[in-house]
Design a protein around this motif. Sequence first.
Motif, PDB file in Angstrom:
ATOM      1  N   THR A 243      62.151  -1.028  77.239  1.00 39.51           N
ATOM      2  CA  THR A 243      62.364  -2.400  77.718  1.00 39.51           C
ATOM      3  C   THR A 243      63.851  -2.714  77.836  1.00 39.51           C
ATOM      4  O   THR A 243      64.292  -3.349  78.799  1.00 39.51           O
ATOM      5  CB  THR A 243      61.699  -3.407  76.766  1.00 39.51           C
ATOM      6  OG1 THR A 243      60.305  -3.133  76.691  1.00 39.51           O
ATOM      7  CG2 THR A 243      61.907  -4.835  77.249  1.00 39.51           C
ATOM      8  N   LEU A 244      64.635  -2.254  76.857  1.00 35.60           N
ATOM      9  CA  LEU A 244      66.074  -2.483  76.879  1.00 35.60           C
ATOM     10  C   LEU A 244      66.713  -1.839  78.104  1.00 35.60           C
ATOM     11  O   LEU A 244      67.540  -2.451  78.787  1.00 35.60           O
ATOM     12  CB  LEU A 244      66.704  -1.929  75.605  1.00 35.60           C
ATOM     13  CG  LEU A 244      68.226  -2.012  75.482  1.00 35.60           C
ATOM     14  CD1 LEU A 244      68.695  -3.462  75.517  1.00 35.60           C
ATOM     15  CD2 LEU A 244      68.709  -1.328  74.207  1.00 35.60           C
ATOM     16  N   SER A 245      66.316  -0.608  78.415  1.00 33.62           N
ATOM     17  CA  SER A 245      66.864   0.099  79.572  1.00 33.62           C
ATOM     18  C   SER A 245      66.511  -0.608  80.874  1.00 33.62           C
ATOM     19  O   SER A 245      67.370  -0.797  81.754  1.00 33.62           O
ATOM     20  CB  SER A 245      66.339   1.538  79.594  1.00 33.62           C
ATOM     21  OG  SER A 245      66.807   2.227  80.735  1.00 33.62           O
ATOM     22  N   GLU A 246      65.257  -1.026  80.993  1.00 28.72           N
ATOM     23  CA  GLU A 246      64.829  -1.723  82.211  1.00 28.72           C
ATOM     24  C   GLU A 246      65.532  -3.063  82.350  1.00 28.72           C
ATOM     25  O   GLU A 246      65.904  -3.471  83.458  1.00 28.72           O
ATOM     26  CB  GLU A 246      63.312  -1.912  82.192  1.00 28.72           C
ATOM     27  CG  GLU A 246      62.529  -0.611  82.338  1.00 28.72           C
ATOM     28  CD  GLU A 246      61.033  -0.825  82.272  1.00 28.72           C
ATOM     29  OE1 GLU A 246      60.612  -1.988  82.064  1.00 28.72           O
ATOM     30  OE2 GLU A 246      60.284   0.153  82.424  1.00 28.72           O
ATOM     31  N   ARG A 247      65.710  -3.759  81.227  1.00 29.36           N
ATOM     32  CA  ARG A 247      66.402  -5.052  81.284  1.00 29.36           C
ATOM     33  C   ARG A 247      67.860  -4.884  81.707  1.00 29.36           C
ATOM     34  O   ARG A 247      68.409  -5.692  82.462  1.00 29.36           O
ATOM     35  CB  ARG A 247      66.304  -5.744  79.927  1.00 29.36           C
ATOM     36  CG  ARG A 247      66.739  -7.212  79.938  1.00 29.36           C
ATOM     37  CD  ARG A 247      68.187  -7.377  79.556  1.00 29.36           C
ATOM     38  NE  ARG A 247      68.440  -6.924  78.206  1.00 29.36           N
ATOM     39  CZ  ARG A 247      69.650  -6.639  77.761  1.00 29.36           C
ATOM     40  NH1 ARG A 247      70.700  -6.717  78.560  1.00 29.36           N
ATOM     41  NH2 ARG A 247      69.834  -6.221  76.499  1.00 29.36           N
ATOM     42  N   ARG A 248      68.500  -3.833  81.244  1.00 29.41           N
ATOM     43  CA  ARG A 248      69.883  -3.575  81.640  1.00 29.41           C
ATOM     44  C   ARG A 248      69.998  -3.313  83.133  1.00 29.41           C
ATOM     45  O   ARG A 248      70.893  -3.827  83.808  1.00 29.41           O
ATOM     46  CB  ARG A 248      70.432  -2.392  80.850  1.00 29.41           C
ATOM     47  CG  ARG A 248      70.834  -2.743  79.422  1.00 29.41           C
ATOM     48  CD  ARG A 248      71.227  -1.500  78.642  1.00 29.41           C
ATOM     49  NE  ARG A 248      71.719  -1.843  77.304  1.00 29.41           N
ATOM     50  CZ  ARG A 248      71.841  -0.978  76.311  1.00 29.41           C
ATOM     51  NH1 ARG A 248      71.513   0.296  76.511  1.00 29.41           N
ATOM     52  NH2 ARG A 248      72.293  -1.373  75.134  1.00 29.41           N
TER      53      ARG A 248
END
Length: 475
Positions: free
Chosen positions: A67-72
């Motif tokens: 989720t963190l990677s996609e949000r970035r």
Amino acid sequence: MSISSALSNALGGLAVSSKRAELVSANVANVSTDGYARRELSLEATSYSTQGGVRVSGVTRHVNEQTLSERRLAGAAQAHSTALLTHQSRMETLVGDPTDASSLSARLADFEASIDAAVSRPDLLNRLEDVAYSAAQVVSKISGMSQSVQDARQDADAQVAGLVESLENNLKNVEELNRLIIAAEVNNRDASSLFDQRQKLVDDISEIVPVHQMKRDFGEIALVSVGGAVLLDGSAVDLSFSGTPTIVPHMTVENGLLSQVLMNDRPAAASLSGGALEAQLTIRDELTVDFQEQLDVIVLDLSLRFQNPDLDESIGPDDPAIFTDNGARVDENALVGLSGRLAINDLISHEGAFDVSRLRSGLGAEFNGDVGDNSLLSKMKEALNEASTLPSGLGQSLFEMGSAFETHVASDRLRLEESHSFQSARFAQLKENELADGVDTDVEMQNLLLIEQSFAANARVIQTIDDLMNTLLRM
């Protein structure tokens, strides 16, 4: 269980409760802090030889890496679309709305209307003055637009310089945090706050240039851009960019007059795509250049209509017409930046001779002709409505070219607005998903109640042991 074992267990329980309360307090206090990840205590049972009980084995940061990677990546796309939309809105305001009296199409319409009025009464000098004035207003509008476009290029260039500096500083800071985290991991110390700082820095980096984060040993990470450039792996790359304080239309990256972003002394723009940095480079090197070219074509078309030898026979083949290139005859081979050099012929300019009767008799006429002769003015009117002879004019009248330009700019803004709405919605959803994995204050308050009960129970055990010891000592 012996009294000593019970006391050891109770003391261990108090220590664990104290640490858990500390983590709950930190979680609640940082519920809105960017980069902060929810902490949870990791426990392990102590061996029988140490009389049993539990002890703290570490602190776990709860982060959903996917989720963190996609949000970035979504944040980078949003930053990219925001920059482009802001620029295009600026360009649309510059061109103006057709209903606005100061818009480009309105200035051209006023110029045409003033010629119409002069055709009906060529003997009235005030109507000829209106023609000269409205022509000057067209020049003022176009010159102002050209200057504003170059200002936008300079602003984008300055933004690139600032973003490159921020990117380099953040990469160096992540490199230093990697070193501190490795040291903490090797020495079995809690590095959660260091992880939080690094996560926030990577968030900032990814907004400028979207990156993929890869794990290395002992908590270290490497950063690779979506375009394939290794920005950090052990040590950070060296980035450089030389800002240009003054930009004029002919300056481009291709002719070497504008700087490129260099990574380890090599051009790196292609591998730094997707974020705010690429957006500013696109504005400087593509969008503003395209806008300037379209504006220059309209100016060339306007100028050539009045330079037609069949229109005003009083001027020679090398003499300037009503619209000039800084006082000289407009040359279609000198198109670049023409809109910024557009000027009114000194013969009818307020700053020049201001002999508006030449609009009736001819710019090069040696004497004033019949005051009722409107033939030249009628040719001017016809020239404005003739189909353009330029390949990019699409056979349009001057007013149609101006209106098409405004429509093109507005449609580009609408397209970018739709893209921005999508990217913003995507980012908001992923941010919400990320927060769902973060600190929940209701859960933390429930945990605090459990911690209180655990603390009270262990304290009660210690109190009971104390009472037993006192009873034994009194016997």
